[in-house]
Scaffold this active site. Structure first.
Site, short mmCIF file in Angstrom:
data_model
loop_
_atom_site.label_atom_id
_atom_site.label_comp_id
_atom_site.label_asym_id
_atom_site.label_seq_id
_atom_site.Cartn_x
_atom_site.Cartn_y
_atom_site.Cartn_z
N LYS A 254 -13.42 -1.24 5.50
CA LYS A 254 -13.91 -2.16 4.47
C LYS A 254 -14.95 -3.13 5.02
CE LYS A 254 -10.78 -0.63 1.47
NZ LYS A 254 -9.92 0.20 2.30
N TRP B 238 0.86 -1.18 0.00
CA TRP B 238 0.00 0.00 0.00
C TRP B 238 0.90 1.23 0.00
CZ3 TRP B 238 -1.98 2.63 4.89
CH2 TRP B 238 -2.98 3.58 4.59
N ASP C 75 -0.68 -5.33 9.44
CA ASP C 75 -1.70 -4.38 8.98
C ASP C 75 -2.87 -5.22 8.49
OD1 ASP C 75 -3.17 -2.26 8.13
OD2 ASP C 75 -1.77 -1.56 6.61
#
Length: 419
Positions: A261, A144, A225
């Site tokens: 999400k 990311w 993460d």
């Protein structure tokens, strides 16, 4: 004529920063007047009509919250809503996790996953200074994009380990292991718990065990993460498997957790940061000290975390009926994405599109690394109004039953035309 401005921040000191590539892509998509345009860049779930989906369980939680006579807009404690942070830790580690029972876990509510990564980076920058320890943070290549900025902004050096194989469009497992083995002992290793962003490639359970063993030998520090728990496979426990493995192996580690999400709470910025101590006689005392410093850092950064998204997630996590409905909502989202993977792969293979396309279904989660080149990506945008990041990453949530044939046909034509 006005004289030149006098400033402490001339261009040579404060140059014009480039636009964030992803938000620039979003801007270009919105400005495109074509009725055929397709957005495969956005990292947010869309339903089969290409619309944002408010989870039904979130609507129910919102109704409960709005009708709560005790609800108010007072500040939360510095470390956030305890009814959320405790359940969030259980979600990751399991309800009966020894780490929780032994008070080896400290949890802080954060500004979604980005805030959690930042808080962890800030904590490590200030306190990870063991004699002889390498403070370099190793990130997967690719990762990311914001990971790079977050860690460098707090002064931590970064390096990368191989992750995605362009040849197989899967995991470069041997390259990853070689880099972790060569890294200085005690390095910080950033790991994606599931649904790797941007590749959609995850290690198998057996590979995770090998990674854990290697990291234990090298005394590396794991930084997980997790932005897609339950969203990747539809199974909350399965998606937390890597984290639970490392905790069971006795690692001291940290976890950044997002509810953007899996709850669809993107703009509400709900997340948590967790510290987990290794088992020891003084683990609880260590955890208490760490918690005190995390609170100090949080206070100086944001003072108090936002309340609305935290309350919504907390209501669901603390109610068995709503929790079961949330799991069903997760299966709906993950199931639709899996069906789009299958549809895209089937169409490309039926068209005889040059190359192999099994990686589309081998990968998991919201994103897929298609293997398309930058030139092919630009051609798709120019000729067919299909928007994706220049490295060929697509958001599977942008596909639906109405556009998947159009996208597949466009990819087929561009792959044949642009080598």
């Amino acid at each position: 004529m006005a004289p030149p401005s006098v400033t402490n921040f001339p261009a040579e000191v404060v140059p014009q920063a480039p636009e964030d590539p992803l938000f620039g892509l979003m801007r270009a998509y919105r400005a495109d007047p074509s009725p055929d345009k397709v957005d495969l860049g956005i990292g947010a779930y869309r339903d089969d009509n290409a619309k944002p989906w408010v989870l039904p369980v979130v609507k129910k939680a919102d109704e409960i919250l709005r009708n709560d006579p005790e609800a108010n807009h007072e500040y939360l404690p510095i470390t956030g809503l305890a009814a959320l942070t405790g359940k969030a830790a259980e979600l990751l580690l399991g309800k009966s996790a020894p780490a929780i029972a032994e008070k080896r876990v400290s949890s802080v509510q954060t500004i979604s996953g980005t805030g959690a990564v930042h808080l962890g980076a800030l904590f490590l920058a200030k306190f990870y200074k063991i004699q002889g320890t390498n403070r370099t943070v190793y990130l997967s290549n690719p990762t990311w994009a914001n990971h790079h900025q977050i860690f460098t902004n707090v002064g931590l050096p970064i390096a990368t380990y191989p992750y995605f194989s362009k040849e197989t469009k899967g995991l470069d497992f041997e390259g990853m292991k070689a880099a972790l083995r060569e890294a200085a002992d005690g390095s910080i290793i950033l790991l994606h718990a599931c649904a790797h962003n941007p590749t959609g490639v995850d290690p198998t359970p057996e590979q995770w065990r090998d990674i854990a063993l290697l990291m234990k030998e090298k005394k590396h520090f794991p930084f997980f993460d997790t932005a897609y728990q339950g969203f990747a496979s539809g199974d909350l426990d399965r998606d937390a498997g890597a984290i639970r493995l490392f905790v069971e192996e006795g690692f001291e580690l940290v976890i950044a957790q997002s509810f953007a999400k899996n709850f669809g709470l993107y703009g509400e910025r709900a997340g948590c940061f967790h510290y987990v101590a290794s088992p020891s006689s003084d683990a609880a005392e260590i955890t208490t000290r760490v918690a005190s410093q995390l609170a100090i850092l949080q206070r100086s950064e944001i003072s108090n975390p936002p309340i609305y998204g935290a309350r919504i997630a907390s209501i669901v996590l603390n109610d068995s009926t709503l929790f079961a409905e949330w799991q069903d909502n997760l299966r709906t989202m993950s199931g639709r994405i899996i069906s789009m993977r299958t549809a895209l792969r089937d169409k490309l293979e039926k068209l005889g599109t040059p190359g192999k396309w099994n990686h589309i279904t081998d990968q998991i989660g919201m994103f897929s690394f298609t293997g398309l080149t930058e030139a092919q990506v630009l051609k798709l945008r120019q000729n067919y109004h299909i928007y994706m990041t220049k490295n060929g990453r697509i958001s599977m949530a942008g596909l639906n039953s109405k556009n998947v044939d159009y996208v597949a046909n466009a990819i087929d034509k561009v792959v044949r035309e642009v080598q």
